[in-house]
Write a protein that holds these residues in place. Structure first.
Motif, PDB file in Angstrom:
ATOM      1  N   UNK A 266      19.322  36.986  18.331  1.00  0.00           N
ATOM      2  CA  UNK A 266      19.304  36.458  19.713  1.00  0.00           C
ATOM      3  C   UNK A 266      20.261  37.225  20.638  1.00  0.00           C
ATOM      4  N   UNK A 267      21.430  37.620  20.117  1.00  0.00           N
ATOM      5  CA  UNK A 267      22.396  38.362  20.928  1.00  0.00           C
ATOM      6  C   UNK A 267      21.801  39.689  21.384  1.00  0.00           C
ATOM      7  N   UNK A 268      21.193  40.421  20.476  1.00  0.00           N
ATOM      8  CA  UNK A 268      20.664  41.742  20.831  1.00  0.00           C
ATOM      9  C   UNK A 268      19.386  41.643  21.662  1.00  0.00           C
ATOM     10  N   UNK A 269      18.639  40.579  21.502  1.00  0.00           N
ATOM     11  CA  UNK A 269      17.478  40.356  22.378  1.00  0.00           C
ATOM     12  C   UNK A 269      17.946  40.159  23.813  1.00  0.00           C
ATOM     13  N   UNK A 270      18.992  39.351  23.982  1.00  0.00           N
ATOM     14  CA  UNK A 270      19.552  39.151  25.320  1.00  0.00           C
ATOM     15  C   UNK A 270      20.155  40.446  25.851  1.00  0.00           C
ATOM     16  N   UNK A 271      20.775  41.227  24.966  1.00  0.00           N
ATOM     17  CA  UNK A 271      21.366  42.509  25.381  1.00  0.00           C
ATOM     18  C   UNK A 271      20.303  43.412  26.002  1.00  0.00           C
ATOM     19  N   UNK A 272      19.155  43.507  25.355  1.00  0.00           N
ATOM     20  CA  UNK A 272      18.084  44.344  25.909  1.00  0.00           C
ATOM     21  C   UNK A 272      17.663  43.834  27.292  1.00  0.00           C
ATOM     22  N   UNK A 273      17.534  42.538  27.431  1.00  0.00           N
ATOM     23  CA  UNK A 273      17.083  41.971  28.712  1.00  0.00           C
ATOM     24  C   UNK A 273      18.134  42.160  29.798  1.00  0.00           C
ATOM     25  N   UNK A 274      19.408  42.117  29.436  1.00  0.00           N
ATOM     26  CA  UNK A 274      20.469  42.378  30.417  1.00  0.00           C
ATOM     27  C   UNK A 274      20.382  43.811  30.922  1.00  0.00           C
ATOM     28  N   UNK A 275      20.189  44.751  30.020  1.00  0.00           N
ATOM     29  CA  UNK A 275      20.063  46.154  30.437  1.00  0.00           C
ATOM     30  C   UNK A 275      18.873  46.335  31.382  1.00  0.00           C
ATOM     31  N   UNK A 276      17.758  45.723  31.063  1.00  0.00           N
ATOM     32  CA  UNK A 276      16.574  45.822  31.922  1.00  0.00           C
ATOM     33  C   UNK A 276      16.846  45.206  33.291  1.00  0.00           C
ATOM     34  N   UNK A 277      17.496  44.045  33.295  1.00  0.00           N
ATOM     35  CA  UNK A 277      17.744  43.332  34.549  1.00  0.00           C
ATOM     36  C   UNK A 277      18.718  44.097  35.438  1.00  0.00           C
ATOM     37  N   UNK A 278      19.727  44.724  34.825  1.00  0.00           N
ATOM     38  CA  UNK A 278      20.739  45.426  35.609  1.00  0.00           C
ATOM     39  C   UNK A 278      20.378  46.879  35.880  1.00  0.00           C
ATOM     40  N   UNK A 279      19.321  47.367  35.254  1.00  0.00           N
ATOM     41  CA  UNK A 279      18.963  48.769  35.403  1.00  0.00           C
ATOM     42  C   UNK A 279      19.982  49.692  34.752  1.00  0.00           C
ATOM     43  N   UNK A 280      20.565  49.211  33.640  1.00  0.00           N
ATOM     44  CA  UNK A 280      21.620  49.965  32.951  1.00  0.00           C
ATOM     45  C   UNK A 280      21.104  50.521  31.627  1.00  0.00           C
ATOM     46  N   UNK A 281      21.734  51.569  31.177  1.00  0.00           N
ATOM     47  CA  UNK A 281      21.492  52.053  29.828  1.00  0.00           C
ATOM     48  C   UNK A 281      22.318  51.226  28.849  1.00  0.00           C
ATOM     49  N   UNK A 282      21.848  51.163  27.594  1.00  0.00           N
ATOM     50  CA  UNK A 282      22.529  50.325  26.626  1.00  0.00           C
ATOM     51  C   UNK A 282      22.569  50.939  25.241  1.00  0.00           C
ATOM     52  N   UNK A 283      23.648  50.621  24.505  1.00  0.00           N
ATOM     53  CA  UNK A 283      23.791  51.004  23.105  1.00  0.00           C
ATOM     54  C   UNK A 283      23.972  49.729  22.301  1.00  0.00           C
ATOM     55  N   UNK A 284      23.105  49.519  21.318  1.00  0.00           N
ATOM     56  CA  UNK A 284      23.162  48.345  20.455  1.00  0.00           C
ATOM     57  C   UNK A 284      23.716  48.777  19.098  1.00  0.00           C
ATOM     58  N   UNK A 285      24.925  48.320  18.772  1.00  0.00           N
ATOM     59  CA  UNK A 285      25.555  48.656  17.500  1.00  0.00           C
ATOM     60  C   UNK A 285      25.313  47.517  16.519  1.00  0.00           C
ATOM     61  N   UNK A 286      24.520  47.768  15.478  1.00  0.00           N
ATOM     62  CA  UNK A 286      24.206  46.743  14.488  1.00  0.00           C
ATOM     63  C   UNK A 286      23.907  47.420  13.161  1.00  0.00           C
ATOM     64  N   UNK A 287      24.639  47.080  12.098  1.00  0.00           N
ATOM     65  CA  UNK A 287      24.391  47.727  10.804  1.00  0.00           C
ATOM     66  C   UNK A 287      22.991  47.482  10.270  1.00  0.00           C
TER      67      UNK A 287
END
Length: 415
Positions: A266-287
């Motif tokens: 759920x955290x990383x799903x929201x992370x993707x949507x935040x990047x889309x909403x803000x027009x920002x690039x994103x890095x998702x760190x997850x093992x």
């Protein structure tokens, strides 16, 4: 000098102890690390002798426990597990002492080392990496899942914390620990948070500007700076793909939910949507790839691991769970932080970042694309936040917690 280092926990607990071990080896000492089996490769890369405390399967089973990531239930599960590790840790320390002695350095959860101190009268060095472990009537830490208003008197909040000892912490850890102590003809421990601070040398690896010392902290506690440790993790440098991504556009948002988290989808799903909403690039760190949404767009990249010391100076902001190691790296990089706390010390670290003027916090329930984007917009566009981040970056660079901790360990060894 021989040094035995006991490190119990996840990366945030083990890496500072590895950094201490590497520095002690550099100074000419013989160091052995005992930690969970998943850190075998990490110890080998660091050049440390290693002894596994538990198996990979046992470690994975604990981290996969669903309730581990709940504020109160997680503490109960974790404390019961570390109490069970006290006996094998003690047996290993006792065998090492029988063949030549040396100084024993332990992380907070290395309860077997404190048992060895009581039974064998050893020169134990206890290392706390978070101020959450320091109870105080003047400045009590914020408890997980219990957001007591700061307007309440500090002594009342401390009294509530003593209730946590009585009903959560001690019933989880002490039955197993005291059952083992009985086999050694040792008296029972009455209160865990008092007992673990009775080590002859107590090192606090967080600077005074982050957590000012309190009048009722143990007088023998030595407070140093944050440990610089992530270069000893799963990679020392950025991968070629990640370095190319950083070069290809604007500073990204970095999202991580810690090395131990197994339920971060759920955290990383929201992370993707935040990047889309803000027009920002994103890095998702997850093992684990299963936590990250599939088919990420080109402006978002998933990386299993990256050394934060190398990554964060290129980032716009850090969004994470609130582990102290991640907090320290964000402060060293001089970037704002948004904390979505899970359990343990995360809520207290979030509070400290807010009070320092460099962070904000949202509960997991309130961490939505809209609220997350608004919080990040405020952080990224605030002149006062930018100024505070720069000031704390300079302060972070002014101290070397690993060096100072090793100086103290050498004094214990008579050097």
């Amino acid at each position: 000098m021989r040094v035995q280092i006991l490190a119990v926990g996840t990366h945030g607990d083990v890496l500072p102890m590895v950094a201490i071990g590497v520095e002690l080896v550099r100074r000419g000492h013989a160091v052995t690390l005992v930690a969970p089996a998943p850190f075998t490769g990490l110890a080998a890369r660091a050049g440390l002798a290693f002894y596994p405390l538990c198996t990979q399967a046992e470690y994975d089973r604990l981290l996969g426990t669903h309730d581990l990531w709940r504020p109160w239930r997680g503490a109960q599960i974790m404390l019961a597990a570390v109490a069970a590790m006290a006996e094998p840790a003690y047996r290993w320390i006792a065998s090492e002492q029988a063949t030549g002695g040396g100084v024993v350095v332990t992380s907070t959860l290395g309860l077997g080392a404190r048992v060895a101190q009581d039974k064998l009268a050893l020169p134990i060095v206890m290392v706390h990496v978070t101020p959450f472990l320091m109870e105080s009537r003047y400045a009590p830490p914020r408890l997980p899942g219990l957001p007591l208003p700061r307007l309440l008197p500090a002594r009342f909040r401390h009294w509530i914390g003593r209730g946590a000892d009585r009903y959560v912490i001690d019933p989880s850890a002490l039955p197993g620990l005291n059952a083992f102590r009985t086999t050694l003809d040792l008296p029972p421990v009455r209160r865990l948070r008092h007992w673990w601070n009775l080590a002859p040398t107590l090192i606090l690896m967080f600077p005074r500007w982050y957590a000012p010392p309190q009048p009722d902290w143990p007088t023998h506690a030595l407070q140093v700076g944050f440990p610089v440790a992530d270069r000893f993790g799963d990679a020392a440098e950025l991968s070629e793909d990640l370095a190319a991504f950083l070069r290809s556009g604007s500073a990204p948002l970095v999202f991580t939910y810690g090395s131990g988290m197994r339920r971060g989808r759920p955290f990383f799903k929201t992370a993707r949507e935040i990047c889309d909403r803000m027009g920002c690039r994103g890095i998702l760190l997850a093992p684990q790839a299963g936590q990250v949404p599939p088919d990420l767009p080109p402006h978002i990249i998933h990386v299993p691991y990256a050394p934060l010391a190398a990554l964060l100076p290129h980032a716009a902001a850090l969004i994470h769970h609130g582990g102290i190691g991640t907090v320290a790296q964000g402060l060293a990089a001089g970037i704002p932080q948004l904390v979505v706390p899970v359990a343990f010390d995360h809520f207290d670290e979030a509070r400290r970042l807010i009070e320092l003027g460099v962070g904000a916090s949202l509960s997991r329930r309130r961490f939505s694309p809209d609220r997350g984007a608004r919080a990040l917009h405020r952080l990224l566009n605030s002149p006062s936040v930018s100024e505070a981040c720069t000031s704390l970056r300079i302060k972070s660079a002014a101290s070397d917690g690993v060096r100072d901790a090793c100086d103290a360990i050498e004094r214990v060894g008579g050097l």
